[in-house]
Design a protein around this motif. Sequence first.
Motif, PDB file in Angstrom:
ATOM      1  N   MET A   1      -6.013  16.769  23.288  1.00 44.61           N
ATOM      2  CA  MET A   1      -6.352  17.812  22.304  1.00 44.61           C
ATOM      3  C   MET A   1      -5.771  17.436  20.946  1.00 44.61           C
ATOM      4  O   MET A   1      -4.633  17.000  20.826  1.00 44.61           O
ATOM      5  CB  MET A   1      -5.728  19.115  22.835  1.00 44.61           C
ATOM      6  N   LEU A   2      -6.587  17.559  19.948  1.00 44.80           N
ATOM      7  CA  LEU A   2      -6.182  17.201  18.580  1.00 44.80           C
ATOM      8  C   LEU A   2      -5.165  18.220  18.062  1.00 44.80           C
ATOM      9  O   LEU A   2      -5.402  19.415  18.120  1.00 44.80           O
ATOM     10  CB  LEU A   2      -7.444  17.228  17.719  1.00 44.80           C
ATOM     11  N   ASN A   3      -4.030  17.739  17.580  1.00 40.36           N
ATOM     12  CA  ASN A   3      -3.061  18.663  16.985  1.00 40.36           C
ATOM     13  C   ASN A   3      -3.300  18.760  15.479  1.00 40.36           C
ATOM     14  O   ASN A   3      -2.890  17.900  14.704  1.00 40.36           O
ATOM     15  CB  ASN A   3      -1.630  18.198  17.263  1.00 40.36           C
ATOM     16  N   ARG A   4      -3.957  19.835  15.086  1.00 44.99           N
ATOM     17  CA  ARG A   4      -4.345  19.964  13.679  1.00 44.99           C
ATOM     18  C   ARG A   4      -3.203  20.364  12.758  1.00 44.99           C
ATOM     19  O   ARG A   4      -3.366  20.353  11.538  1.00 44.99           O
ATOM     20  CB  ARG A   4      -5.473  20.988  13.564  1.00 44.99           C
ATOM     21  N   THR A   5      -2.071  20.759  13.338  1.00 44.85           N
ATOM     22  CA  THR A   5      -0.973  21.134  12.448  1.00 44.85           C
ATOM     23  C   THR A   5      -0.253  19.891  11.919  1.00 44.85           C
ATOM     24  O   THR A   5       0.521  19.982  10.977  1.00 44.85           O
ATOM     25  CB  THR A   5       0.053  22.035  13.167  1.00 44.85           C
ATOM     26  N   LEU A   6      -0.512  18.739  12.554  1.00 46.34           N
ATOM     27  CA  LEU A   6       0.147  17.510  12.112  1.00 46.34           C
ATOM     28  C   LEU A   6      -0.709  16.751  11.107  1.00 46.34           C
ATOM     29  O   LEU A   6      -1.863  16.428  11.367  1.00 46.34           O
ATOM     30  CB  LEU A   6       0.397  16.595  13.319  1.00 46.34           C
ATOM     31  N   ALA A   7      -0.120  16.459   9.951  1.00 48.53           N
ATOM     32  CA  ALA A   7      -0.865  15.716   8.929  1.00 48.53           C
ATOM     33  C   ALA A   7      -1.001  14.260   9.330  1.00 48.53           C
ATOM     34  O   ALA A   7      -0.095  13.702   9.960  1.00 48.53           O
ATOM     35  CB  ALA A   7      -0.127  15.809   7.604  1.00 48.53           C
ATOM     36  N   PRO A   8      -2.132  13.642   9.007  1.00 46.15           N
ATOM     37  CA  PRO A   8      -2.270  12.200   9.276  1.00 46.15           C
ATOM     38  C   PRO A   8      -1.182  11.428   8.526  1.00 46.15           C
ATOM     39  O   PRO A   8      -0.698  11.885   7.495  1.00 46.15           O
ATOM     40  CB  PRO A   8      -3.649  11.868   8.696  1.00 46.15           C
ATOM     41  N   LYS A   9      -0.849  10.290   9.035  1.00 46.57           N
ATOM     42  CA  LYS A   9       0.184   9.453   8.409  1.00 46.57           C
ATOM     43  C   LYS A   9      -0.283   9.019   7.012  1.00 46.57           C
ATOM     44  O   LYS A   9      -1.441   8.674   6.807  1.00 46.57           O
ATOM     45  CB  LYS A   9       0.387   8.221   9.289  1.00 46.57           C
ATOM     46  N   LEU A  10       0.621   9.067   6.056  1.00 44.79           N
ATOM     47  CA  LEU A  10       0.256   8.668   4.696  1.00 44.79           C
ATOM     48  C   LEU A  10       0.526   7.192   4.461  1.00 44.79           C
ATOM     49  O   LEU A  10       1.486   6.641   4.971  1.00 44.79           O
ATOM     50  CB  LEU A  10       1.049   9.490   3.674  1.00 44.79           C
ATOM     51  N   ASN A  11      -0.339   6.607   3.667  1.00 48.45           N
ATOM     52  CA  ASN A  11      -0.133   5.220   3.269  1.00 48.45           C
ATOM     53  C   ASN A  11       0.236   5.170   1.799  1.00 48.45           C
ATOM     54  O   ASN A  11      -0.294   5.924   0.987  1.00 48.45           O
ATOM     55  CB  ASN A  11      -1.414   4.416   3.493  1.00 48.45           C
ATOM     56  N   GLU A  12       1.134   4.259   1.472  1.00 50.62           N
ATOM     57  CA  GLU A  12       1.556   4.163   0.074  1.00 50.62           C
ATOM     58  C   GLU A  12       0.547   3.389  -0.747  1.00 50.62           C
ATOM     59  O   GLU A  12      -0.125   2.493  -0.253  1.00 50.62           O
ATOM     60  CB  GLU A  12       2.908   3.440   0.010  1.00 50.62           C
ATOM     61  N   ILE A  13       0.496   3.756  -2.011  1.00 47.82           N
ATOM     62  CA  ILE A  13      -0.311   2.959  -2.936  1.00 47.82           C
ATOM     63  C   ILE A  13       0.637   1.891  -3.452  1.00 47.82           C
ATOM     64  O   ILE A  13       1.579   2.190  -4.179  1.00 47.82           O
ATOM     65  CB  ILE A  13      -0.793   3.823  -4.103  1.00 47.82           C
ATOM     66  N   ASN A  14       0.437   0.659  -3.022  1.00 44.40           N
ATOM     67  CA  ASN A  14       1.450  -0.320  -3.426  1.00 44.40           C
ATOM     68  C   ASN A  14       0.982  -1.243  -4.537  1.00 44.40           C
ATOM     69  O   ASN A  14       1.766  -1.961  -5.120  1.00 44.40           O
ATOM     70  CB  ASN A  14       1.957  -1.124  -2.229  1.00 44.40           C
ATOM     71  N   LYS A  15      -0.308  -1.201  -4.843  1.00 49.09           N
ATOM     72  CA  LYS A  15      -0.756  -2.124  -5.871  1.00 49.09           C
ATOM     73  C   LYS A  15      -1.891  -1.512  -6.692  1.00 49.09           C
ATOM     74  O   LYS A  15      -2.834  -0.967  -6.143  1.00 49.09           O
ATOM     75  CB  LYS A  15      -1.258  -3.414  -5.211  1.00 49.09           C
ATOM     76  N   ILE A  16      -1.759  -1.587  -7.982  1.00 50.82           N
ATOM     77  CA  ILE A  16      -2.856  -1.170  -8.846  1.00 50.82           C
ATOM     78  C   ILE A  16      -3.182  -2.353  -9.755  1.00 50.82           C
ATOM     79  O   ILE A  16      -2.292  -2.963 -10.341  1.00 50.82           O
ATOM     80  CB  ILE A  16      -2.478   0.062  -9.696  1.00 50.82           C
ATOM     81  N   ASN A  17      -4.455  -2.673  -9.833  1.00 50.19           N
ATOM     82  CA  ASN A  17      -4.891  -3.795 -10.654  1.00 50.19           C
ATOM     83  C   ASN A  17      -5.204  -3.356 -12.070  1.00 50.19           C
ATOM     84  O   ASN A  17      -6.172  -2.656 -12.293  1.00 50.19           O
ATOM     85  CB  ASN A  17      -6.173  -4.373 -10.043  1.00 50.19           C
ATOM     86  N   PHE A  18      -4.374  -3.728 -13.013  1.00 53.44           N
ATOM     87  CA  PHE A  18      -4.674  -3.407 -14.409  1.00 53.44           C
ATOM     88  C   PHE A  18      -5.344  -4.622 -15.042  1.00 53.44           C
ATOM     89  O   PHE A  18      -4.731  -5.678 -15.167  1.00 53.44           O
ATOM     90  CB  PHE A  18      -3.396  -3.034 -15.157  1.00 53.44           C
ATOM     91  N   VAL A  19      -6.595  -4.461 -15.386  1.00 56.08           N
ATOM     92  CA  VAL A  19      -7.357  -5.598 -15.906  1.00 56.08           C
ATOM     93  C   VAL A  19      -7.404  -5.539 -17.432  1.00 56.08           C
ATOM     94  O   VAL A  19      -7.726  -4.489 -18.012  1.00 56.08           O
ATOM     95  CB  VAL A  19      -8.798  -5.587 -15.345  1.00 56.08           C
TER      96      VAL A  19
END
Lengths: 421, 411
Positions: A1-19
Motif C-alpha cells: 500500500m502506498l504511503n501518501r504521507t511520506l514525501a518522495p526523496k528529494l534530489n539536489e540540484i548540483n549543477k547549473i550550466n551558465f552559458v
Amino acid sequence: MLNRTLAPKLNEINKINFVYPEVKKLNNETELIWMKDVLDETVRVELHFNAGTIHSINKVASITNGLLLSGTEKKNSIQINEEINELGVFTDFESNQESAVVAFYCLKENVIQAVQLICNAIQNCNFPQEEIDDAIRERKQQFLISSEKVSFLARKEFQKKMYSNSERYSRQLEINEYDNITRDQIISFHSNHYLNGLTRIVVVGNIDENQITQIINNTSTWCNTTEKNYENKFINEKGHFHIEKKEAVQTAIRIGMPLFNKSNSEFIDFQILQTILGDYFGSRLMSNIREDKGYTYGIGSAILESYLAGSFIIATEVGCEFVKPTLDEIKKEIDRLSIELIPEEELNLVKNYLLGQLLKSADGANSLMDLYLGVDMHHLSLEYYNEVIHRINTITSEELKTLASKYLIWGNLTIVTAGKK
Amino acid sequence: MIKFERFTLPNGLRVIFHHDPTTPLAVVNTLYDVGARDEHPDKTGFAHLFEHLMFGGSVNIPDFDMPLQLAGGESNAFTSNDITNYYDIIPAVNIETALWLESDRMLSLAFTPKSLETQRNVVMEEFKQRYLNQPYGDVWLELRPLAYEKHPYQWATIGKELKHIEEATMDDVKTFFSKFYNPSNAILCIAGNFKLKKIKELVQKWFGDIPSGIKPARLLPLEPKQEILKEKIIERKIPSDAIYLAFKMPERKSFEYYISDLLSDAIGRDKSSRLYIKIQKELKFVTDIFAYITGSIDEGLLVIEAKLADGVTFLQVEEAIWNVLDEIKNEKISLKELKRLKNKIKTAKAFQEQGILNRAMNLAFFELLGDANGVNEELKIIEKINENHIHTIANQLLNSNNCSILKVKAI
C-alpha cells in the motif's frame, strides 16, 4: 500500500550550466550581445538606448520613445507599421528612468528586413506634428485613467519620497505638462539620445554571422556619446505618507528604502533575506497577510536595481478596512527577522526554492540572456551566479539575523498608502 | 511540431507526455474539465474559489506549496469559464514530488474550515482588486449578462456578486469536489526530459489507485439565437466614455472559430488594423480601439472596445465603427492583408511554443477539445482560410442583430 504521507526523496540540484553569450564590441561604449543557441525559428532583437526619463525635463523621453515609428520623409506611420506587420513582426517600445529599449520579435527568415525597416524608420524619423498631437492626446487620457488606480497614485508618491535627493529620479509630472512638449524638444532628444545613444544590441536567435554583421551595420552610427549621469546614492524621506482617494475599496501600500545592487557584496545575502520575508508564495508576508488573515489577494517584496544603486520595496493592495492591521503585521514580520533566528526548516526550504528558481532562470537562450544582462549592467560576469549558489548553500540563520538588524529598520522606511483612510 | 505520447490509466485519467531533452525543468499540468460555466446560477464564482482551496492542503499532506518549494518548484493555477488548470514547474530531478502532491489533491482535500474562511476573504479582495477598484474594471460583469441570456457564460469566473462567495459553505465545497475533481474528469500533461516508461510508472504509482469517479454530464442551457440588437448604458466615475460591442461567434472546435479570430485581427489587432487606422488615426474619435475574441469553448464573443476622445459622442463612434464593419462585409479583403494577418499569427505561435509550460498547457487543452495533436494542426487550418471565408463570416457575425453594445458613460 502506498504511503501518501511520506514525501518522495528529494534530489539536489548540483549543477547549473551558465552559458555565455558572444559579445562584440562596436566601440568603447556600445556592444552587441548574442545568444545563438536557439532551437526554433524565433529571433529577439533589442536596441538599448541611453534615453531614460532622467534625461528629460518633461515627458519628452517617453513621448519620443513612443514616436520612433511615427514617420519619415518617404513613409508615414501607417505605412511603416504595415510593412512591419507584413513581416509578422511584433514591436515593443519602453522607456524607464535610466534607459529606453526598442525590442522586436520575429522569425529568422524576416530578421534582416525587420532590422532594416525599423532602423531606417528610427534613423529618419521626422516626428510629424500631427503624430505628436495624437500621442499627447492618447497619453493624457491614459494618464487620467491611470490616476483612477490606487496603485498608480501610490507608485508616484513613493518615487517622490524614495528618491528625495534627486530631482531627476523623483520628479512626477502632472497632466498639463504634456502640453508643454514641443517638436523641437523631441527632435533634439531623438538626436542626442537615440542617434547618439545606442548602448547595446541584444540578439537571441539562431542566425548567422553575416546577419549579425548586417544588424551592426544598420546601427553602428548610433553608438552612445552622451553622458549617462546615473545617480549612485538615494536618500529617502522616512515616515508614512497618505494619498486620499475617497471612492477606493482597496488601499495600495508601498513600503521601501534605498538599497544597493549586485555590485555590493551583501546583495546576495539580502536577496535571500527578502525572499524569506516576501518574495515567494510561501513567504512570511504572504503566509501571514494573505494565507492567514485574508487581507489581500497578494503581497510581495523585491529589490529594484538601477545602474549604480538599488532599492528594496514591499507592495500590496488591501481592503481599506485592513490598512492598519496590515501595516502592523508587516512591521511585526520585519522586526521579527532581527529578533528571532530563522528556523532551520524554513531556511532550508528557501534555499532549495532559490536554487530551483536559478535553474529556471538559466533554462533556454532567452532566460540565459536575461541572466547575463542582469550582471553585465554591473560589470560582473556569469561567475556571479556560482557565487549565488555558494551563498545559498552556506548562509546561516545567524548571518541573516545580523543582516536584518543592520538594514531592516522600520523607522528607516518610506511608507506610502493611497486609498480611503 | 510538438511531439507527445498519450496513455490512459484504468481509472480514466488521460495522460499526455511531452519529451523535451533540452531543459532541466519539468512541468506537471493538470487540467480539470470544470469552469464557471458548470456553476449553479445561485452559486457563481465557485470554480474559482475552489481553485484557491486546492492549495489549502490535501487529505494526506497538510500543505501544498511547502513541499513543492522545498523541492525547488513553484506552482499556480487559473480558472476560466471553461476549465480549471493547475501547473507545477519543478527541477526534473524532483518531478516525483509534484506527482505526489497533485495526486493527493486529486484523491481528496483536507477541507479545513480555516482554509475556506481565509480563501473566501482572499477571493473577495481579488474581486475588489480586479473588478471594483479599477476604472472600467466591472465592464465584463455587465457585458456578459447582456450578451448571454441563458448560457452560463453570462457570469464571470469571479462570480456575479461578492455575496455568492461570502455564502459558500463547506458542504458546497465538498459536493463540488466529489462531482468534478476525479480522474475521469482530468487531463494530466507532463513535460520534461524523461523516458516514457518512467513516466508511466510514476503516474501509475501516484494516480493509479485514485477512484475513477463519474465523468459529470454537461447539460448547459443553450443560448437562443439572438434576434435583435441589445444595448445597455451604465454610468461610472471614470475619465472618459467607453464603448464595447460584443458579437456572438462560433464555438472553439469549428473551422469558423479560426476565421472569426482572423477577422478580429483584421479589424482590430494592431496598428495596421482597420479600426485603428480609420477611427483612431484618421477620424481621431478614439484614443484606444481594438478587437479580440474571448476564445471560449462554446459560442464565444468577438469584442470591439474603444475609449472615446474628449468631445466625441457615442453616436459618432458607433457610426464610424459600423462603417468600418460594413466595408469588410462588402469588400473581400486583399491577399496582401490576409498574408499579413497570417504572418503575425505564425510569429506569435512560434514564440508561444518556446516555453515548456505553454506547450504542456496547450497539449492538455487540445486533448480536452478532442485531440492533443490539434495544437500542431492550428497553423494548417489557418493557412486554409481564404478571403471568401472571411467575407462569409464577416457577413454572418458583424450584424446589429448579433450584437450587444455596452456604453460606459463618464460622470
